[in-house]
Design a protein around this motif. Structure first.
Motif, PDB file in Angstrom:
ATOM      1  N   MET A 108      -9.794   0.903   4.406  1.00 50.10           N
ATOM      2  CA  MET A 108      -8.757   0.118   3.758  1.00 50.10           C
ATOM      3  C   MET A 108      -7.524   1.008   3.663  1.00 50.10           C
ATOM      4  SD  MET A 108      -7.047  -0.392   0.609  1.00 50.10           S
ATOM      5  CE  MET A 108      -8.089  -0.125  -0.832  1.00 50.10           C
ATOM      6  N   ALA A 109      -6.379   0.484   4.121  1.00 54.85           N
ATOM      7  CA  ALA A 109      -5.129   1.226   4.070  1.00 54.85           C
ATOM      8  C   ALA A 109      -4.176   0.536   3.112  1.00 54.85           C
ATOM      9  CB  ALA A 109      -4.500   1.334   5.459  1.00 54.85           C
ATOM     10  N   ILE A 110      -3.474   1.340   2.315  1.00 55.73           N
ATOM     11  CA  ILE A 110      -2.514   0.810   1.361  1.00 55.73           C
ATOM     12  C   ILE A 110      -1.420   1.848   1.178  1.00 55.73           C
ATOM     13  CG2 ILE A 110      -3.843   1.699  -0.613  1.00 55.73           C
ATOM     14  CD1 ILE A 110      -2.890  -0.733  -2.220  1.00 55.73           C
ATOM     15  N   SER A 111      -0.182   1.390   1.097  1.00 59.90           N
ATOM     16  CA  SER A 111       0.925   2.324   0.907  1.00 59.90           C
ATOM     17  C   SER A 111       1.437   2.235  -0.524  1.00 59.90           C
ATOM     18  CB  SER A 111       2.063   2.026   1.887  1.00 59.90           C
ATOM     19  OG  SER A 111       2.818   0.913   1.442  1.00 59.90           O
ATOM     20  N   MET A 112       2.025   3.320  -0.954  1.00 59.25           N
ATOM     21  CA  MET A 112       2.692   3.355  -2.245  1.00 59.25           C
ATOM     22  C   MET A 112       4.179   3.564  -1.987  1.00 59.25           C
ATOM     23  SD  MET A 112       0.156   2.996  -4.352  1.00 59.25           S
ATOM     24  CE  MET A 112      -1.644   3.080  -4.196  1.00 59.25           C
ATOM     25  N   GLY A 113       4.920   2.456  -1.990  1.00 59.74           N
ATOM     26  CA  GLY A 113       6.364   2.571  -1.907  1.00 59.74           C
ATOM     27  C   GLY A 113       7.021   2.090  -0.639  1.00 59.74           C
ATOM     28  N   GLY A 114       6.266   1.660   0.385  1.00 58.68           N
ATOM     29  CA  GLY A 114       6.926   1.231   1.611  1.00 58.68           C
ATOM     30  C   GLY A 114       6.043   0.316   2.447  1.00 58.68           C
ATOM     31  N   VAL A 115       6.675  -0.402   3.383  1.00 59.62           N
ATOM     32  CA  VAL A 115       5.969  -1.318   4.272  1.00 59.62           C
ATOM     33  C   VAL A 115       5.333  -0.529   5.415  1.00 59.62           C
ATOM     34  CG1 VAL A 115       6.235  -3.275   5.850  1.00 59.62           C
ATOM     35  CG2 VAL A 115       7.531  -3.206   3.713  1.00 59.62           C
ATOM     36  N   ILE A 116       4.110  -0.883   5.775  1.00 63.34           N
ATOM     37  CA  ILE A 116       3.453  -0.311   6.943  1.00 63.34           C
ATOM     38  C   ILE A 116       3.123  -1.434   7.918  1.00 63.34           C
ATOM     39  CG2 ILE A 116       2.486   1.628   5.659  1.00 63.34           C
ATOM     40  CD1 ILE A 116      -0.220   0.227   5.710  1.00 63.34           C
ATOM     41  N   ARG A 117       2.876  -1.048   9.161  1.00 65.81           N
ATOM     42  CA  ARG A 117       2.502  -2.015  10.186  1.00 65.81           C
ATOM     43  C   ARG A 117       1.248  -1.506  10.885  1.00 65.81           C
ATOM     44  NH1 ARG A 117       6.749  -4.756  14.214  1.00 65.81           N
ATOM     45  NH2 ARG A 117       5.388  -6.283  15.185  1.00 65.81           N
ATOM     46  N   LEU A 118       0.201  -2.306  10.870  1.00 64.28           N
ATOM     47  CA  LEU A 118      -1.040  -1.941  11.532  1.00 64.28           C
ATOM     48  C   LEU A 118      -1.187  -2.786  12.784  1.00 64.28           C
ATOM     49  CD1 LEU A 118      -4.336  -0.816  10.143  1.00 64.28           C
ATOM     50  CD2 LEU A 118      -4.420  -2.742  11.732  1.00 64.28           C
TER      51      LEU A 118
END
Length: 301
Positions: A63-73
């Motif tokens: 499970m991937a989650i960011s703190m503070g910004g958008v990510i693209r998988l």
């Protein structure tokens, strides 16, 4: 390892000229390998925008989650836009790449499956729904739990017994929150046909460039009828339905900048009322709920 499609998602000001990606090596996942003693492991790294973690896969789910910004998988034939208010689940063995749309701390959690020694408490991962990528609404509790998990690797000193017991409790709560989380429809399916790939990548770069499929089809070398047929056969939907998913993905990225809905709608070529109607028709919820703006209002931002 196949080369995965990872076109960047530019900002509103930068859509006309694509930014170049810089590639960062993968932190050795085997230093964070989950085990029966530690069935959920976490690692964290802070990455700048326009960097990409090299395409890879591993024998356990994540499970991937960011703190503070958008990510693209990105997968071989799909891409997912994930703002900080969401997390993304990736089943075991699936090649993927992560691109940072914005600078952020990226947390990656690895999960040991039941058959590998995690026991009955991990049986939920074997359910069909968890055998594919899914974007989850990340509660404040889930985000807080992720921040509390140890991100030490196996190269560091072993956890003390008290810290190990605490990790077990945190891990169980993480799994419970994930199973309770609402699933968000944020995936964009990508085609295999080369002509349609070219068109779809152009739409991903700037979904507002043309109003209809006829203009988009001009650069493909195929007729309008052929392109419309390819959308139905390759992607199982019409061009309009597929483009709406792209628009929603761009809206998510814009919302992460805390822009008001009216501004987001204008950026994407909609009036506020037309945008709200499209969102409700596509995902069955209000634009504010879909973009997480009700959370921003409740937190006083």
């Amino acid at each position: 390892m196949p080369k995965l499609p990872v076109p960047p998602l530019p900002s509103a000001a930068g859509r006309k000229a694509l930014r170049a990606l810089s590639y960062v090596p993968l932190l050795d996942p085997h230093l964070y390998q989950p085990s029966a003693q530690r069935p959920v492991r976490s690692k964290m790294r802070e990455l700048r925008r326009d960097t990409q973690v090299a395409p890879h896969s591993h024998p356990w789910a994540q499970m991937a989650i960011s703190m503070g910004g958008v990510i693209r998988l990105s997968l071989d034939h799909a891409t997912y836009i994930v703002p900080p208010s969401r997390a993304i689940w990736v089943p075991a063995g699936l090649p993927h790449a992560v691109t940072m749309v914005e600078t952020a701390k990226l947390y990656t959690l690895y999960f040991l499956p039941a058959r590998a020694g995690a026991g009955a408490q991990a049986a939920w991962m074997d359910q069909p729904a968890w055998q594919q990528c899914r974007v989850l609404q990340a509660s404040e509790l889930l985000r807080a739990l992720v921040r509390e998990l140890s991100t030490d690797s196996d190269a560091d000193a072993p956890l003390a017994p008290e810290a190990l017991e605490r990790e077990h409790h945190l891990s169980a709560l993480v799994c419970d929150e994930m199973r309770r989380a609402e699933v968000m429809r944020l995936g964009i399916v990508l085609p295999r046909d080369k002509r349609l790939q070219h068109l779809c990548e152009a739409v991903l770069d700037d979904p507002t460039r043309h109003a209809g499929l006829e203009q988009w089809a001009l650069d493909t070398g195929a007729s309008l009828r052929t392109v419309a047929r390819l959308f139905r056969s390759e992607l199982g939907c019409t061009f309009t339905q597929w483009r709406q998913q792209v628009v929603l993905a761009h809206a998510v990225a814009l919302a992460a900048q805390h822009l008001p809905i009216a501004h987001i709608a204008a950026e994407l070529g909609y009036t506020p009322s037309a945008f709200s109607a499209m969102v409700r028709r596509s995902v069955g919820m209000t634009a504010a709920a879909f973009l997480g703006q009700h959370q921003l209002q409740s937190s006083g931002r």
